[in-house]
Design a protein around this motif. Structure first.
Motif, PDB file in Angstrom:
ATOM      1  N   VAL A   2      16.549   6.367  -9.969  1.00  0.00           N
ATOM      2  CA  VAL A   2      17.457   5.665  -9.053  1.00  0.00           C
ATOM      3  C   VAL A   2      16.703   5.224  -7.807  1.00  0.00           C
ATOM      4  CG1 VAL A   2      19.585   5.856  -7.740  1.00  0.00           C
ATOM      5  CG2 VAL A   2      19.359   7.057  -9.899  1.00  0.00           C
ATOM      6  N   LEU A   3      15.763   6.068  -7.374  1.00  0.00           N
ATOM      7  CA  LEU A   3      15.012   5.759  -6.153  1.00  0.00           C
ATOM      8  C   LEU A   3      14.136   4.530  -6.341  1.00  0.00           C
ATOM      9  CD1 LEU A   3      14.013   9.292  -4.915  1.00  0.00           C
ATOM     10  CD2 LEU A   3      16.035   7.923  -4.428  1.00  0.00           C
ATOM     11  N   ALA A   6      16.251   1.595  -6.239  1.00  0.00           N
ATOM     12  CA  ALA A   6      16.637   1.257  -4.866  1.00  0.00           C
ATOM     13  C   ALA A   6      15.503   0.533  -4.158  1.00  0.00           C
ATOM     14  CB  ALA A   6      17.013   2.518  -4.105  1.00  0.00           C
ATOM     15  N   LEU A   7      14.268   1.036  -4.388  1.00  0.00           N
ATOM     16  CA  LEU A   7      13.103   0.394  -3.764  1.00  0.00           C
ATOM     17  C   LEU A   7      12.989  -1.057  -4.237  1.00  0.00           C
ATOM     18  CD1 LEU A   7      10.589   0.939  -1.982  1.00  0.00           C
ATOM     19  CD2 LEU A   7       9.336   1.345  -4.081  1.00  0.00           C
ATOM     20  N   GLY A  10      15.587  -3.104  -2.627  1.00  0.00           N
ATOM     21  CA  GLY A  10      15.217  -3.432  -1.248  1.00  0.00           C
ATOM     22  C   GLY A  10      14.214  -4.559  -1.211  1.00  0.00           C
ATOM     23  N   VAL A  11      13.205  -4.482  -2.096  1.00  0.00           N
ATOM     24  CA  VAL A  11      12.190  -5.535  -2.156  1.00  0.00           C
ATOM     25  C   VAL A  11      12.839  -6.871  -2.501  1.00  0.00           C
ATOM     26  CG1 VAL A  11      10.201  -6.357  -3.467  1.00  0.00           C
ATOM     27  CG2 VAL A  11      10.280  -3.991  -2.699  1.00  0.00           C
ATOM     28  N   LEU A  13      15.925  -7.715  -2.031  1.00  0.00           N
ATOM     29  CA  LEU A  13      16.734  -8.140  -0.883  1.00  0.00           C
ATOM     30  C   LEU A  13      15.854  -8.831   0.153  1.00  0.00           C
ATOM     31  CD1 LEU A  13      19.782  -7.578  -0.571  1.00  0.00           C
ATOM     32  CD2 LEU A  13      19.160  -5.906   1.170  1.00  0.00           C
ATOM     33  N   PHE A  37       8.607   5.806   4.986  1.00  0.00           N
ATOM     34  CA  PHE A  37       8.156   6.182   3.660  1.00  0.00           C
ATOM     35  C   PHE A  37       7.807   7.672   3.624  1.00  0.00           C
ATOM     36  CE2 PHE A  37       5.191   5.891  -0.023  1.00  0.00           C
ATOM     37  CZ  PHE A  37       6.144   5.461  -0.920  1.00  0.00           C
ATOM     38  N   VAL A  40      10.992   9.618   3.379  1.00  0.00           N
ATOM     39  CA  VAL A  40      11.560   9.597   2.035  1.00  0.00           C
ATOM     40  C   VAL A  40      10.826  10.598   1.141  1.00  0.00           C
ATOM     41  CG1 VAL A  40      11.817   8.207  -0.039  1.00  0.00           C
ATOM     42  CG2 VAL A  40      12.403   7.239   2.163  1.00  0.00           C
ATOM     43  N   GLY A  43      11.924  13.941   1.945  1.00  0.00           N
ATOM     44  CA  GLY A  43      13.250  14.197   1.382  1.00  0.00           C
ATOM     45  C   GLY A  43      13.160  14.570  -0.085  1.00  0.00           C
ATOM     46  N   ILE A  44      12.307  13.843  -0.824  1.00  0.00           N
ATOM     47  CA  ILE A  44      12.149  14.151  -2.252  1.00  0.00           C
ATOM     48  C   ILE A  44      11.599  15.556  -2.420  1.00  0.00           C
ATOM     49  CG2 ILE A  44      10.889  13.533  -4.342  1.00  0.00           C
ATOM     50  CD1 ILE A  44      10.941  10.650  -3.382  1.00  0.00           C
ATOM     51  N   SER A  47      14.277  18.058  -1.778  1.00  0.00           N
ATOM     52  CA  SER A  47      15.253  18.136  -2.872  1.00  0.00           C
ATOM     53  C   SER A  47      14.664  18.942  -4.030  1.00  0.00           C
ATOM     54  CB  SER A  47      15.658  16.735  -3.326  1.00  0.00           C
ATOM     55  OG  SER A  47      14.622  16.160  -4.078  1.00  0.00           O
ATOM     56  N   PHE A  52      17.191  20.542   0.482  1.00  0.00           N
ATOM     57  CA  PHE A  52      17.581  19.233   0.999  1.00  0.00           C
ATOM     58  C   PHE A  52      18.926  19.306   1.708  1.00  0.00           C
ATOM     59  CE2 PHE A  52      19.481  15.055   0.754  1.00  0.00           C
ATOM     60  CZ  PHE A  52      18.435  14.255   1.165  1.00  0.00           C
ATOM     61  N   ASP A  54      21.410  16.459   3.665  1.00  0.00           N
ATOM     62  CA  ASP A  54      21.428  15.012   3.930  1.00  0.00           C
ATOM     63  C   ASP A  54      21.494  14.694   5.419  1.00  0.00           C
ATOM     64  OD1 ASP A  54      23.886  16.059   4.089  1.00  0.00           O
ATOM     65  OD2 ASP A  54      24.924  14.501   2.947  1.00  0.00           O
ATOM     66  N   PHE A  57      18.068  15.030   6.702  1.00  0.00           N
ATOM     67  CA  PHE A  57      17.265  13.921   6.194  1.00  0.00           C
ATOM     68  C   PHE A  57      17.535  12.639   6.981  1.00  0.00           C
ATOM     69  CE2 PHE A  57      17.029  10.177   3.422  1.00  0.00           C
ATOM     70  CZ  PHE A  57      15.666  10.160   3.257  1.00  0.00           C
TER      71      PHE A  57
END
Lengths: 113, 250
Positions: A2-3, A6-7, A10-11, A13, A37, A40, A43-44, A47, A52, A54, A57
Protein backbone atom coordinates in the motif's frame (compact mmCIF):
# COMPACT_ATOMS: atom_id res chain seq x y z
CA UNK A 1 2.52 -2.64 -0.88
CA UNK A 2 0.00 0.00 0.00
CA UNK A 3 2.88 2.33 0.82
CA UNK A 4 4.51 1.87 -2.57
CA UNK A 5 1.13 2.48 -4.16
CA UNK A 6 0.78 5.69 -2.16
CA UNK A 7 4.26 6.80 -3.21
CA UNK A 8 3.40 6.12 -6.84
CA UNK A 9 0.13 7.99 -6.39
CA UNK A 10 2.01 10.97 -4.94
CA UNK A 11 4.45 10.92 -7.85
CA UNK A 12 1.56 10.74 -10.30
CA UNK A 13 -0.18 13.61 -8.53
CA UNK A 14 2.99 15.66 -8.74
CA UNK A 15 3.35 14.89 -12.43
CA UNK A 16 -0.28 15.72 -13.14
CA UNK A 17 -0.47 18.99 -11.21
CA UNK A 18 2.67 20.32 -12.91
CA UNK A 19 3.93 22.13 -9.84
CA UNK A 20 7.59 23.13 -9.68
CA UNK A 21 9.18 24.31 -6.46
CA UNK A 22 10.46 27.87 -6.98
CA UNK A 23 14.24 28.20 -6.94
CA UNK A 24 14.22 30.39 -3.82
CA UNK A 25 12.97 27.62 -1.52
CA UNK A 26 14.55 24.72 -3.36
CA UNK A 27 17.06 23.78 -0.64
CA UNK A 28 14.47 24.09 2.12
CA UNK A 29 12.03 21.73 0.45
CA UNK A 30 14.84 19.40 -0.53
CA UNK A 31 15.94 18.91 3.07
CA UNK A 32 12.30 18.74 4.15
CA UNK A 33 11.68 15.91 1.68
CA UNK A 34 14.66 14.07 3.10
CA UNK A 35 13.31 14.54 6.63
CA UNK A 36 9.86 13.37 5.56
CA UNK A 37 11.28 10.25 3.99
CA UNK A 38 13.28 9.59 7.15
CA UNK A 39 10.09 9.95 9.19
CA UNK A 40 8.26 7.48 7.00
CA UNK A 41 11.07 4.95 7.37
CA UNK A 42 11.00 5.53 11.12
CA UNK A 43 7.26 4.87 11.08
CA UNK A 44 7.71 1.61 9.19
CA UNK A 45 10.37 0.57 11.65
CA UNK A 46 8.10 1.39 14.60
CA UNK A 47 5.24 -0.57 13.07
CA UNK A 48 7.53 -3.59 12.69
CA UNK A 49 8.61 -3.21 16.31
CA UNK A 50 4.95 -2.91 17.37
CA UNK A 51 5.57 0.47 18.95
CA UNK A 52 3.82 2.50 16.26
CA UNK A 53 1.57 5.29 17.42
CA UNK A 54 -0.12 7.35 14.76
CA UNK A 55 -0.17 10.54 16.84
CA UNK A 56 3.54 10.28 17.53
CA UNK A 57 4.13 9.54 13.88
CA UNK A 58 2.09 12.46 12.55
CA UNK A 59 3.68 14.86 15.01
CA UNK A 60 7.17 13.57 14.30
CA UNK A 61 6.60 13.80 10.58
CA UNK A 62 5.47 17.42 10.77
CA UNK A 63 8.12 18.60 13.23
CA UNK A 64 10.92 16.80 11.39
CA UNK A 65 10.10 18.35 8.03
CA UNK A 66 9.46 21.82 9.42
CA UNK A 67 12.56 21.73 11.62
CA UNK A 68 14.72 20.58 8.72
CA UNK A 69 13.51 23.43 6.55
CA UNK A 70 13.86 25.85 9.47
CA UNK A 71 17.48 24.82 10.09
CA UNK A 72 18.37 25.51 6.46
CA UNK A 73 16.48 28.80 6.58
CA UNK A 74 18.28 29.92 9.74
CA UNK A 75 21.60 28.87 8.23
CA UNK A 76 20.86 31.09 5.24
CA UNK A 77 19.90 34.02 7.44
CA UNK A 78 22.91 33.92 9.73
CA UNK A 79 25.33 33.42 6.86
CA UNK A 80 26.12 29.76 7.52
CA UNK A 81 24.82 28.47 4.23
CA UNK A 82 26.51 25.13 4.89
CA UNK A 83 24.15 24.47 7.79
CA UNK A 84 21.97 22.56 5.35
CA UNK A 85 24.82 20.06 5.15
CA UNK A 86 24.32 19.33 8.84
CA UNK A 87 20.65 18.58 8.22
CA UNK A 88 21.45 16.47 5.16
CA UNK A 89 24.09 14.45 7.00
CA UNK A 90 21.93 13.98 10.10
CA UNK A 91 18.89 12.88 8.16
CA UNK A 92 20.97 10.81 5.79
CA UNK A 93 22.51 8.84 8.65
CA UNK A 94 19.13 8.37 10.32
CA UNK A 95 17.66 7.30 7.02
CA UNK A 96 20.21 4.56 6.51
CA UNK A 97 19.95 3.51 10.16
CA UNK A 98 16.20 3.14 9.87
CA UNK A 99 16.51 1.41 6.54
CA UNK A 100 18.94 -1.10 8.03
CA UNK A 101 16.71 -1.84 11.01
CA UNK A 102 13.62 -2.19 8.81
CA UNK A 103 15.49 -4.60 6.58
CA UNK A 104 16.64 -6.68 9.52
CA UNK A 105 13.19 -6.79 11.06
CA UNK A 106 11.66 -7.83 7.77
CA UNK A 107 14.26 -10.58 7.37
CA UNK A 108 13.59 -11.79 10.92
CA UNK A 109 9.89 -11.88 10.27
CA UNK A 110 10.39 -13.93 7.13
CA UNK A 111 12.66 -16.26 9.08
CA UNK A 112 15.69 -15.68 6.83
CA UNK A 113 17.92 -14.88 9.71
CA UNK B 1 -33.70 -32.76 40.97
CA UNK B 2 -30.94 -31.79 43.45
CA UNK B 3 -27.87 -33.13 41.61
CA UNK B 4 -28.35 -31.92 38.03
CA UNK B 5 -28.87 -28.31 39.10
CA UNK B 6 -25.23 -27.48 40.08
CA UNK B 7 -23.95 -29.30 37.01
CA UNK B 8 -26.17 -27.22 34.79
CA UNK B 9 -24.98 -24.11 36.55
CA UNK B 10 -21.42 -25.18 36.01
CA UNK B 11 -22.02 -25.67 32.31
CA UNK B 12 -23.71 -22.31 32.08
CA UNK B 13 -20.83 -20.57 33.87
CA UNK B 14 -18.43 -22.29 31.60
CA UNK B 15 -20.36 -21.20 28.55
CA UNK B 16 -20.55 -17.66 29.81
CA UNK B 17 -16.81 -17.49 30.39
CA UNK B 18 -16.17 -18.94 27.00
CA UNK B 19 -18.36 -16.40 25.28
CA UNK B 20 -16.77 -13.56 27.23
CA UNK B 21 -13.36 -14.78 26.13
CA UNK B 22 -14.54 -14.92 22.55
CA UNK B 23 -15.91 -11.40 22.75
CA UNK B 24 -12.67 -10.07 24.21
CA UNK B 25 -10.66 -11.88 21.54
CA UNK B 26 -12.81 -10.52 18.75
CA UNK B 27 -12.64 -7.04 20.23
CA UNK B 28 -8.87 -7.29 20.32
CA UNK B 29 -8.84 -8.48 16.76
CA UNK B 30 -11.03 -5.60 15.73
CA UNK B 31 -8.79 -3.20 17.60
CA UNK B 32 -5.68 -4.64 16.01
CA UNK B 33 -7.24 -4.38 12.60
CA UNK B 34 -8.26 -0.83 13.33
CA UNK B 35 -4.79 0.05 14.55
CA UNK B 36 -3.24 -1.57 11.52
CA UNK B 37 -5.55 0.39 9.26
CA UNK B 38 -4.59 3.63 10.98
CA UNK B 39 -0.94 2.74 10.73
CA UNK B 40 -1.08 1.98 7.05
CA UNK B 41 -3.25 5.02 6.39
CA UNK B 42 -0.94 7.47 8.13
CA UNK B 43 2.15 5.98 6.55
CA UNK B 44 0.42 6.03 3.17
CA UNK B 45 -0.52 9.69 3.54
CA UNK B 46 3.05 10.49 4.47
CA UNK B 47 4.35 8.50 1.49
CA UNK B 48 1.94 10.35 -0.78
CA UNK B 49 3.27 13.66 0.46
CA UNK B 50 6.86 12.52 0.03
CA UNK B 51 6.16 11.37 -3.53
CA UNK B 52 4.45 14.61 -4.42
CA UNK B 53 7.17 16.79 -2.96
CA UNK B 54 9.81 14.65 -4.61
CA UNK B 55 8.38 15.29 -8.06
CA UNK B 56 7.82 18.98 -7.41
CA UNK B 57 11.38 19.27 -6.15
CA UNK B 58 12.72 17.35 -9.09
CA UNK B 59 10.98 19.66 -11.49
CA UNK B 60 11.99 22.79 -9.59
CA UNK B 61 15.58 21.62 -9.59
CA UNK B 62 15.48 20.86 -13.31
CA UNK B 63 14.24 24.34 -14.15
CA UNK B 64 16.75 25.81 -11.67
CA UNK B 65 19.76 24.22 -13.32
CA UNK B 66 18.41 25.20 -16.71
CA UNK B 67 18.88 28.90 -15.90
CA UNK B 68 22.13 30.45 -17.07
CA UNK B 69 23.13 31.51 -13.55
CA UNK B 70 23.82 27.94 -12.57
CA UNK B 71 25.84 26.85 -15.56
CA UNK B 72 29.56 26.29 -15.23
CA UNK B 73 31.89 28.63 -17.09
CA UNK B 74 32.74 25.89 -19.56
CA UNK B 75 29.10 25.25 -20.32
CA UNK B 76 28.50 28.94 -20.79
CA UNK B 77 31.46 29.18 -23.15
CA UNK B 78 30.05 26.29 -25.18
CA UNK B 79 26.63 27.94 -25.23
CA UNK B 80 28.11 31.23 -26.39
CA UNK B 81 30.16 29.45 -29.03
CA UNK B 82 27.05 27.69 -30.32
CA UNK B 83 25.06 30.89 -30.39
CA UNK B 84 27.85 32.74 -32.19
CA UNK B 85 28.05 30.05 -34.84
CA UNK B 86 24.30 30.07 -35.24
CA UNK B 87 24.24 33.85 -35.40
CA UNK B 88 26.85 34.06 -38.11
CA UNK B 89 25.03 31.36 -40.09
CA UNK B 90 21.79 33.31 -39.72
CA UNK B 91 23.52 36.53 -40.68
CA UNK B 92 24.82 34.87 -43.84
CA UNK B 93 21.30 33.73 -44.58
CA UNK B 94 20.00 37.26 -44.14
CA UNK B 95 22.65 38.65 -46.49
CA UNK B 96 21.96 36.02 -49.10
CA UNK B 97 18.24 36.64 -48.91
CA UNK B 98 18.70 40.39 -49.06
CA UNK B 99 20.74 40.02 -52.21
CA UNK B 100 17.98 37.88 -53.66
CA UNK B 101 15.36 40.48 -52.72
CA UNK B 102 17.41 43.18 -54.40
CA UNK B 103 17.77 41.02 -57.50
CA UNK B 104 14.07 40.33 -57.54
CA UNK B 105 13.25 44.00 -57.08
CA UNK B 106 15.62 45.02 -59.82
CA UNK B 107 14.12 42.43 -62.11
CA UNK B 108 10.58 43.47 -61.21
CA UNK B 109 10.98 47.20 -61.71
CA UNK B 110 10.65 48.94 -64.99
CA UNK B 111 13.01 51.63 -66.12
CA UNK B 112 10.95 54.59 -64.99
CA UNK B 113 10.89 53.39 -61.43
CA UNK B 114 14.60 52.76 -61.43
CA UNK B 115 15.16 56.29 -62.69
CA UNK B 116 12.78 57.65 -60.08
CA UNK B 117 14.66 55.89 -57.31
CA UNK B 118 17.95 57.09 -58.64
CA UNK B 119 16.62 60.66 -58.73
CA UNK B 120 15.44 60.37 -55.12
CA UNK B 121 18.76 59.00 -54.04
CA UNK B 122 20.54 61.74 -55.88
CA UNK B 123 18.37 64.38 -54.16
CA UNK B 124 19.23 62.87 -50.78
CA UNK B 125 22.92 62.89 -51.56
CA UNK B 126 22.73 66.47 -52.86
CA UNK B 127 21.01 67.50 -49.62
CA UNK B 128 23.76 65.91 -47.56
CA UNK B 129 26.47 67.43 -49.72
CA UNK B 130 24.76 70.82 -49.52
CA UNK B 131 24.62 71.35 -53.27
CA UNK B 132 21.05 72.62 -53.24
CA UNK B 133 19.16 74.95 -50.91
CA UNK B 134 16.78 72.87 -48.82
CA UNK B 135 13.75 73.57 -46.69
CA UNK B 136 11.56 71.57 -44.34
CA UNK B 137 10.61 71.06 -40.71
CA UNK B 138 13.30 71.00 -38.07
CA UNK B 139 14.64 72.73 -35.00
CA UNK B 140 16.25 76.07 -34.36
CA UNK B 141 18.85 76.23 -31.61
CA UNK B 142 19.44 79.76 -30.36
CA UNK B 143 22.77 79.89 -28.61
CA UNK B 144 23.92 83.13 -27.03
CA UNK B 145 27.44 83.44 -25.71
CA UNK B 146 28.05 87.05 -24.61
CA UNK B 147 31.30 86.15 -22.83
CA UNK B 148 32.69 84.23 -25.79
CA UNK B 149 33.50 81.08 -23.87
CA UNK B 150 32.37 78.50 -26.44
CA UNK B 151 35.08 76.64 -28.34
CA UNK B 152 34.92 75.21 -31.85
CA UNK B 153 34.66 71.71 -30.44
CA UNK B 154 31.40 72.69 -28.73
CA UNK B 155 29.95 73.45 -32.14
CA UNK B 156 31.37 70.28 -33.59
CA UNK B 157 29.72 68.38 -30.76
CA UNK B 158 26.42 70.15 -31.42
CA UNK B 159 26.56 69.37 -35.12
CA UNK B 160 27.48 65.75 -34.48
CA UNK B 161 24.63 65.44 -32.01
CA UNK B 162 22.19 66.88 -34.54
CA UNK B 163 23.46 64.53 -37.25
CA UNK B 164 23.12 61.59 -34.88
CA UNK B 165 19.57 62.77 -34.17
CA UNK B 166 18.74 62.46 -37.86
CA UNK B 167 19.41 65.97 -39.22
CA UNK B 168 19.53 65.99 -43.01
CA UNK B 169 20.90 69.50 -43.34
CA UNK B 170 22.48 71.85 -40.81
CA UNK B 171 23.35 75.53 -40.88
CA UNK B 172 24.95 78.00 -38.49
CA UNK B 173 23.91 81.66 -38.78
CA UNK B 174 22.77 81.08 -42.33
CA UNK B 175 25.93 79.20 -43.39
CA UNK B 176 25.35 75.67 -44.57
CA UNK B 177 27.43 73.08 -42.74
CA UNK B 178 28.47 70.11 -44.84
CA UNK B 179 30.93 67.28 -44.45
CA UNK B 180 33.83 69.43 -45.61
CA UNK B 181 32.97 72.46 -43.48
CA UNK B 182 35.60 73.44 -40.95
CA UNK B 183 34.85 75.24 -37.74
CA UNK B 184 37.61 77.30 -36.23
CA UNK B 185 37.83 80.01 -33.63
CA UNK B 186 40.38 82.44 -32.34
CA UNK B 187 39.78 84.63 -29.29
CA UNK B 188 36.27 83.29 -29.07
CA UNK B 189 35.26 84.39 -32.55
CA UNK B 190 33.88 81.42 -34.45
CA UNK B 191 34.32 80.86 -38.14
CA UNK B 192 32.59 78.37 -40.31
CA UNK B 193 34.83 77.98 -43.32
CA UNK B 194 35.83 81.58 -44.02
CA UNK B 195 32.77 83.24 -42.53
CA UNK B 196 33.06 84.84 -39.09
CA UNK B 197 30.03 84.47 -36.88
CA UNK B 198 28.48 86.93 -34.45
CA UNK B 199 28.15 85.93 -30.79
CA UNK B 200 24.44 85.11 -31.05
CA UNK B 201 24.51 81.84 -32.86
CA UNK B 202 21.54 80.23 -34.48
CA UNK B 203 21.84 76.63 -35.53
CA UNK B 204 19.19 75.34 -37.90
CA UNK B 205 18.71 71.67 -38.56
CA UNK B 206 16.24 70.06 -40.94
CA UNK B 207 14.89 66.68 -40.00
CA UNK B 208 12.42 65.10 -37.60
CA UNK B 209 11.90 68.03 -35.22
CA UNK B 210 10.90 65.98 -32.18
CA UNK B 211 13.85 63.64 -32.54
CA UNK B 212 16.28 66.48 -33.06
CA UNK B 213 15.08 68.38 -30.02
CA UNK B 214 15.24 65.24 -27.94
CA UNK B 215 18.77 64.44 -29.01
CA UNK B 216 19.94 67.78 -27.59
CA UNK B 217 17.60 68.19 -24.65
CA UNK B 218 17.83 64.77 -23.05
CA UNK B 219 19.03 64.79 -19.43
CA UNK B 220 22.80 65.11 -19.29
CA UNK B 221 22.81 65.97 -22.99
CA UNK B 222 24.51 68.82 -24.79
CA UNK B 223 21.94 71.45 -23.87
CA UNK B 224 22.48 70.74 -20.18
CA UNK B 225 26.26 70.71 -20.61
CA UNK B 226 26.46 73.95 -22.57
CA UNK B 227 24.08 75.73 -20.20
CA UNK B 228 26.59 75.27 -17.38
CA UNK B 229 29.15 77.55 -19.12
CA UNK B 230 29.08 81.15 -17.84
CA UNK B 231 26.65 83.35 -19.72
CA UNK B 232 25.67 80.67 -22.22
CA UNK B 233 21.97 80.15 -22.87
CA UNK B 234 20.52 77.49 -25.13
CA UNK B 235 16.99 77.71 -26.47
CA UNK B 236 15.63 74.98 -28.71
CA UNK B 237 12.39 75.30 -30.61
CA UNK B 238 10.76 73.16 -33.23
CA UNK B 239 9.77 74.85 -36.48
CA UNK B 240 7.45 73.89 -39.27
CA UNK B 241 9.57 75.32 -42.02
CA UNK B 242 13.28 76.02 -42.12
CA UNK B 243 15.16 77.09 -45.21
CA UNK B 244 18.88 76.57 -45.65
CA UNK B 245 21.00 77.86 -48.53
CA UNK B 246 23.34 75.72 -50.57
CA UNK B 247 26.86 75.33 -49.28
CA UNK B 248 29.34 77.97 -50.34
CA UNK B 249 26.69 80.72 -50.55
CA UNK B 250 25.66 82.90 -47.64
Amino acid sequence: MVLLLALALGVALGLLTDIAIPAAVLTYVGVAVLAAFDSVLGGIRASLEHTFDDKVFAFGFLTNTLLAALIVFIGDRIGVRELYLAAVVAFGIRLFDNLGIVRRLLFQRKGWE
Amino acid sequence: MGSPAPRARQTLTHLREESIRAIVASERAVERRFNEARLVASLAVAMLLVGFLLVAQWRGNASFSATLDNQSDQNLAILIEDLTTQNSALRNDVMRLEVRILDAERAGKDRGEVLNDAAKELAGIRAIAGLDPVSGPGVAVALSDPERVLLPQDFVALINELRAGGAEAIGINGVRVVASSGISGTDGVMRVGDTSLSANYELLAIGDAANLEQSLALPGGLKATLSTFPGVTVVIDQREAIALPAAGTS
